[in-house]
Design an enzyme around this catalytic site. Structure first.
Site, short mmCIF file in Angstrom:
data_model
loop_
_atom_site.label_atom_id
_atom_site.label_comp_id
_atom_site.label_asym_id
_atom_site.label_seq_id
_atom_site.Cartn_x
_atom_site.Cartn_y
_atom_site.Cartn_z
CE1 TYR A 120 -14.88 3.13 -84.34
CE2 TYR A 120 -15.57 1.80 -86.22
CZ TYR A 120 -15.78 2.25 -84.94
OH TYR A 120 -16.89 1.82 -84.23
CB SER A 152 -22.97 11.67 -70.59
OG SER A 152 -22.38 11.63 -71.87
NE ARG A 153 -23.43 12.03 -76.66
CZ ARG A 153 -23.10 13.07 -77.41
NH1 ARG A 153 -23.93 14.09 -77.53
NH2 ARG A 153 -21.95 13.10 -78.04
N GLY A 154 -26.90 7.85 -74.90
CA GLY A 154 -26.86 6.69 -75.79
C GLY A 154 -26.82 5.35 -75.10
#
Length: 384
Positions: free
Chosen positions: A135, A19-21
């Site tokens: 992470y 949706s972005r990036g």
């Protein structure tokens, strides 16, 4: 920029987190080639206004899968809530594995058949685990999918990983790096071009951990300033690549103080103490009600080495305050580093983001408030 060739015309590209990036940039690059783009965000259930999920897309035809969706939290073991651990494991590792599993039967029918994971080379340097273990595990899970699936589906589906050499300017980077970080980043276009270069390759090109700049050099691109947000400005190296923060920081620092081998340096302890005290004096002189109103945080600094100790910066109380010892109100952020690195950081000789990535700076508490402090440092650099 890498020119489009039309090779993807008519192909269907399924991209998670587009949706972005970076995901959006890859989608736009493939669309310019005439590819059909299927975007997955956070659902496996049909949306009334956005028909299409991973399952309905797979029922049609998929030629290329891009596992781009990712969750990040740069927090240490004790500071990472269980919910955040679950989120990273579910989105990064589990999401990549299960999305690939759902698409593989249909990818096998494609002449192109590519899976591309946006994940790093498997670098087992402990430096990349000690600050954000959860992470790293979750992100490396995506890379291990490449390792296993490339071998499992050799000859049928190309499975590769792509990772940037430098920081890429995205909303996530703004959140992590704070205001001004974009000048140290490249545009998302470099990842889109690198991904496109991979898509053009045959199925035999598989099991590779590709760095964006390297594959584009092979494509003949020499001028990488076209990808820079601020051409000519030093770039921030990305995570998981060893040719970076520690090495670069040392190079920068070595230019500040020339090494004199014939003479033993004898920095007097009082001078160091003076440097820390002077830094806090300048910080205090820079405080105002506007700064306090904009920040609303209490910072505690644990400085190690000679003349170290506990200092605080109170940007919650009226007018703000600094001092030696623990703050009267509980600290929102605790930063641990050496006295030398503290002075260098506040004087602009050591970037906080680079200090954190290289392990020179440890942060406990609210990361968003820690990022706010960098803005204040930038205002003080000229005076320190």
């Amino acid at each position: 920029m890498l020119p489009n060739t039309g090779k993807l015309a008519g192909c269907t590209v399924f991209i998670t987190g587009a949706s972005r990036g970076i995901g959006k940039a890859i989608a736009l690059k493939a669309a310019k080639d005439g590819a059909n783009i299927v975007i997955a965000a956070k659902t496996t259930h049909a949306h009334p206004k956005l028909p299409g999920t991973i399952f309905t897309a797979a029922e049609e035809r998929i030629d290329i899968l891009v596992n781009n969706a990712s969750a990040i939290s740069l927090t240490n073991t004790l500071e990472t809530p269980t919910k955040r651990v679950d989120l990273m494991m579910n989105v990064n590792t589990r999401g990549t594995y299960l999305t690939s599993k759902a698409c593989i039967p249909y990818l096998k029918k494609s002449k192109i058949a590519h899976i591309l994971n946006l994940s790093p080379p498997l670098n087992l340097n402990p430096m990349w685990f000690k600050q954000h273990c959860a992470y790293t595990i979750a992100k490396y899970g995506m890379s291990m999918c490449v390792l296993g699936m490339a071998e499992e589906f050799k000859g049928e589906i190309a499975v590769n990983a792509l990772w940037p050499k430098t920081a890429i300017h995205t909303a996530a980077m703004d959140m992590l790096g704070g205001s001004g970080i974009e000048s140290q980043c490249r545009k998302v276009d470099i990842i889109a071009d690198a991904a496109y270069s991979i898509f053009k390759k045959p199925k035999s090109f598989t099991g590779n951990f590709i760095i964006d700049e390297n594959i584009l050099r092979e494509e003949g691109i020499k001028n990488f300033d076209i990808y820079a947000i601020k051409p000519g400005h030093p770039l921030l190296p990305d995570f998981f690549l060893d040719e970076h923060p520690d090495t670069i920081t040392k190079k920068v620092e070595s230019r500040d103080v020339p090494e004199l081998k014939e003479e033993k340096p004898q920095p007097p302890p009082k001078q160091r103490s003076g440097a820390v005290e002077e830094t806090f004096r300048i910080v205090k002189d820079s405080l105002s009600d506007d700064v306090v109103k904009a920040t609303q945080a209490v910072y505690q600094f644990e400085l190690s080495g000679e003349d170290g100790g506990t200092w605080f910066l109170d940007l919650k109380s009226k007018g703000g305050n600094v001092g030696y010892g623990e703050p009267s109100n509980q600290a929102d952020v605790v930063m641990s580093m050496s006295t030398d690195d503290f002075v260098k950081m506040f004087s602009g000789k050591l970037k906080p983001t680079m200090a954190f990535m290289s392990g020179k700076l440890k942060i406990k508490g609210n990361m968003a408030l820690a990022i706010k402090l960098e803005k204040l440092m930038n205002q003080m650099n000229a005076r320190l």
